[in-house]
Design an enzyme around this catalytic site. Structure first.
Site, short mmCIF file in Angstrom:
data_model
loop_
_atom_site.label_atom_id
_atom_site.label_comp_id
_atom_site.label_asym_id
_atom_site.label_seq_id
_atom_site.Cartn_x
_atom_site.Cartn_y
_atom_site.Cartn_z
N ASP A 169 0.85 -1.18 0.00
CA ASP A 169 0.00 0.00 0.00
C ASP A 169 0.89 1.24 0.00
OD1 ASP A 169 -3.03 0.75 0.52
OD2 ASP A 169 -1.80 2.17 1.65
N ASN A 204 -2.35 12.90 -3.76
CA ASN A 204 -3.39 13.40 -4.66
C ASN A 204 -3.80 14.83 -4.32
OD1 ASN A 204 -3.77 11.26 -6.45
ND2 ASN A 204 -5.18 10.18 -5.08
N HIS A 257 -4.51 14.53 -8.97
CA HIS A 257 -4.75 13.13 -9.31
C HIS A 257 -3.92 12.61 -10.49
CE1 HIS A 257 -8.01 12.19 -6.48
NE2 HIS A 257 -8.36 13.46 -6.62
N ASP A 280 -1.64 9.31 -10.33
CA ASP A 280 -1.61 8.19 -11.27
C ASP A 280 -0.18 7.84 -11.67
OD1 ASP A 280 -4.34 8.04 -11.18
OD2 ASP A 280 -4.68 9.10 -13.08
N GLU A 331 -4.62 2.40 -4.37
CA GLU A 331 -3.17 2.36 -4.19
C GLU A 331 -2.70 1.04 -3.60
OE1 GLU A 331 -4.81 4.31 -0.38
OE2 GLU A 331 -5.33 4.12 -2.50
#
Length: 380
Positions: free
Chosen positions: A254, A262, A267, A271, A297
């Site tokens: 994680d 973010n 965002h 990504d 994630e």
């Protein structure tokens, strides 16, 4: 002023693609050949059964042509019943593709030679029976679809040539070479063109099917396997490893404080971070390991043949590489991030893959609770 170069270039590229596809169809990969065989196998079996009934029943044509001579063709017509063996072969010989190619070609040639023998016993048979050879071309279109284009073309050319050869060898007296050639060879060429078109159509369908399969098991952002594929794989591999007493380990990963990434950088930059983590997981894993994005994630990595100690070593390599990696956001800001990982070796107490995944997830949770940017192991 009109510039023909772009049009000519596009036409050349299209022609090149078509030529490559044609070469592929003539010499396909083993996977493609096997899939084509399996897709058409049932249809070929049905065609074989229909032919085994239809061809003997054409004795009626023998009788209409020559009632006296027809008494000598009954046994030959009944031999066509053996074509039912083709149906048996395609039903039960599921994994004998090469053998069935040989048997099908032999059966098709034998059926044509048998027809020549029938015509020899009928008064005027060689005159009235020329059109009957068209059945051979039709047979190729129907029953040989499960084989490669090269097999189809080879049969079509050989099948069209057999009556000529048999006549030259003296087995078909009174054979009308010119009339036969005028009738048969244009049909043979048309048959080959039809076979090429049908094979190309199947190739397009095959490629589309493979693309849809890849999309259905792949995460669109990272190219890693998706959750649906991974959970099914995990269940299969777990049963296999427990049955064979093989070691296997599972990593859960994680990205730490990903929401903050973010919120701070946007965002699209988030990504990029997810894709970077995916790339690092692939680089630090072996080819036989499976990297999957389970959602958001969160990632998982299946390590066949690895115990907990080996899996921890992989996890530490991933953690260290991520910690030392800096990325630039879309507005050229430096992004630093870390990951937490949980490790669980497969245990005999894991009744389902969910139990195994749950232990790895519990180890991941412990790593995050103890300060993040750590690797923790869940005891068996």
């Amino acid at each position: 002023m009109f510039d023909p170069y772009p049009t000519l270039k596009s036409a050349w590229q299209n022609m090149t693609v078509v030529l490559q596809q044609l070469l592929f169809l003539l010499a396909p990969t083993a996977d493609f050949a096997e899939q084509k065989f399996q897709d058409h196998r049932a249809f070929t079996a049905i065609v074989g059964l229909i032919l085994a009934i239809l061809l003997p029943s054409l004795w009626i044509w023998d009788y209409i042509t020559d009632p006296v001579g027809a008494t000598h063709t009954v046994g030959l017509r009944l031999l066509y019943l053996l074509m039912a063996l083709m149906t048996v072969g395609f039903v039960y010989g599921k994994n004998q593709r090469r053998l069935l190619v040989i048997l099908s070609m032999f059966g098709a040639f034998a059926a044509e030679i048998l027809f020549l023998a029938i015509l020899n016993r009928l008064d005027g048979g060689m005159v009235y029976g020329l059109a009957g050879f068209l059945y051979g071309m039709f047979l190729a279109l129907l029953s040989l679809q499960c084989f490669s284009l090269l097999v189809n073309i080879s049969y079509t050319l050989a099948g069209a040539a057999i009556p000529h050869v048999m006549a030259v060898l003296g087995f078909a007296p009174g054979f009308l070479h010119q009339q036969y050639a005028a009738l048969m060879w244009p049909i043979a060429i048309l048959t080959i063109l039809t076979q090429v078109a049908m094979a190309h159509h199947y190739l397009m369908r095959y490629e589309l099917q493979r693309k849809l399969e890849r999309l259905s098991i792949t995460d669109p952002l990272t190219g890693a396997k998706n959750r649906r594929f991974f959970m099914a794989l995990l269940a299969d591999e777990k049963l296999k490893a427990q049955r064979l007493s093989q070691k296997m380990a599972l990593l859960m990963l994680d990205i730490d404080h990903f929401k903050r990434v973010n919120d701070t950088y946007g965002h699209p930059s988030g990504d990029k971070v997810i894709c970077q983590v995916t790339d690092i997981c692939r680089q630090m894993s072996r080819e036989i390991d499976v990297v999957a994005r389970l959602g958001g994630e969160e990632f998982a990595i299946l390590l066949p043949g690895s115990d907990a100690e080996q899996a921890v070593a992989v996890a530490e390599r991933i953690r260290g590489r991520v910690e030392s990696t800096a990325m630039e956001s879309l507005n050229d800001q430096a992004i630093h991030f870390t990951v937490s990982l949980g490790v669980a070796e497969l245990s005999s107490t894991d009744a389902t893959e969910v139990d195994w995944l749950g232990r790895a997830d519990a180890a991941l949770y412990a790593a995050k609770e103890s300060g993040r940017n750590k690797v923790m192991t869940q005891p068996q």
